[in-house]
Design an enzyme around this catalytic site. Structure first.
Site, short mmCIF file in Angstrom:
data_model
loop_
_atom_site.label_atom_id
_atom_site.label_comp_id
_atom_site.label_asym_id
_atom_site.label_seq_id
_atom_site.Cartn_x
_atom_site.Cartn_y
_atom_site.Cartn_z
N HIS A 143 44.74 44.69 40.91
CA HIS A 143 44.75 46.08 41.35
C HIS A 143 46.12 46.44 41.91
CE1 HIS A 143 44.56 45.09 45.69
NE2 HIS A 143 43.73 44.13 45.34
N CYS A 156 43.06 38.51 45.74
CA CYS A 156 43.23 39.36 44.57
C CYS A 156 44.66 39.24 44.03
CB CYS A 156 42.93 40.81 44.90
SG CYS A 156 41.18 41.21 44.97
#
Length: 181
Positions: A143, A156
């Site tokens: 992301h 992440c």
């Protein structure tokens, strides 16, 4: 008196030629994917994340078509390694674990892990924005986010926003994601 407008075309050509190396240098690291989208859609694509290099690569038909700097999981919050696939796409995703407690539109407790500590009275949890989220394993995904040049996330894979959008637009649910050292 000499006509100054007669040199304008030559000057414009000179400036255009001088700018060409800069244009091609920027395209070499992250090509525009728009034209590519018309040739084969999102089929035969894969994402390769190389943690040791702190880079993510997008491939189509085994040819690298884009590369982006990343920030993966820091020590103790490692990014999982292995072979995965995109299981969810969410352009406006927010974290369900990390964020702030907000009351009357004001942050009353910031940078919290919802699993630790208590919620201040009358406040509500607001997750950190994770634009162009591509979930590949459990709570982990690629992301848009801060990319300081070293592993700094909670697991992440963060990409600069413009790169995250390009990867997001270029793949579909089911696209392979390979994360390796």
């Amino acid at each position: 008196m000499k006509n100054r407008t007669s040199n304008r075309p030559a000057r414009a050509l000179w400036l255009a030629l001088a700018a060409l190396p800069l244009f091609f240098a920027s395209c070499a690291s992250v090509p525009e994917l728009g034209g590519m989208m018309d040739r084969g859609g999102t089929r035969n694509r894969k994402i390769l994340v190389k943690l040791g290099e702190q880079k993510a690569y997008l491939y189509q038909h085994d040819k690298m078509v884009a590369v982006a700097p990343i920030s993966s999981g820091r020590e103790g919050k490692d990014t999982p390694r292995g072979r995965f696939s995109v299981v969810e796409k969410d352009a406006d995703h927010r974290s369900s674990l990390y964020g702030n407690y907000v009351k009357n539109g004001k942050v009353v407790k910031e940078n919290i892990d919802i699993r630790k500590g208590g919620r201040p009275a009358g406040s509500k949890f607001q997750g950190v924005p994770m634009p162009y989220f591509l979930r590949f394993s459990g709570a982990y995904g690629l992301h848009a986010g801060n990319v300081p040049g070293y592993p700094a996330s909670s697991g992440c894979v963060r990409l600069p926003k413009r790169h995250a959008k390009r990867f997001y637009d270029a793949v579909r649910v089911g696209t392979p994601v390979i994360v390796q050292r």
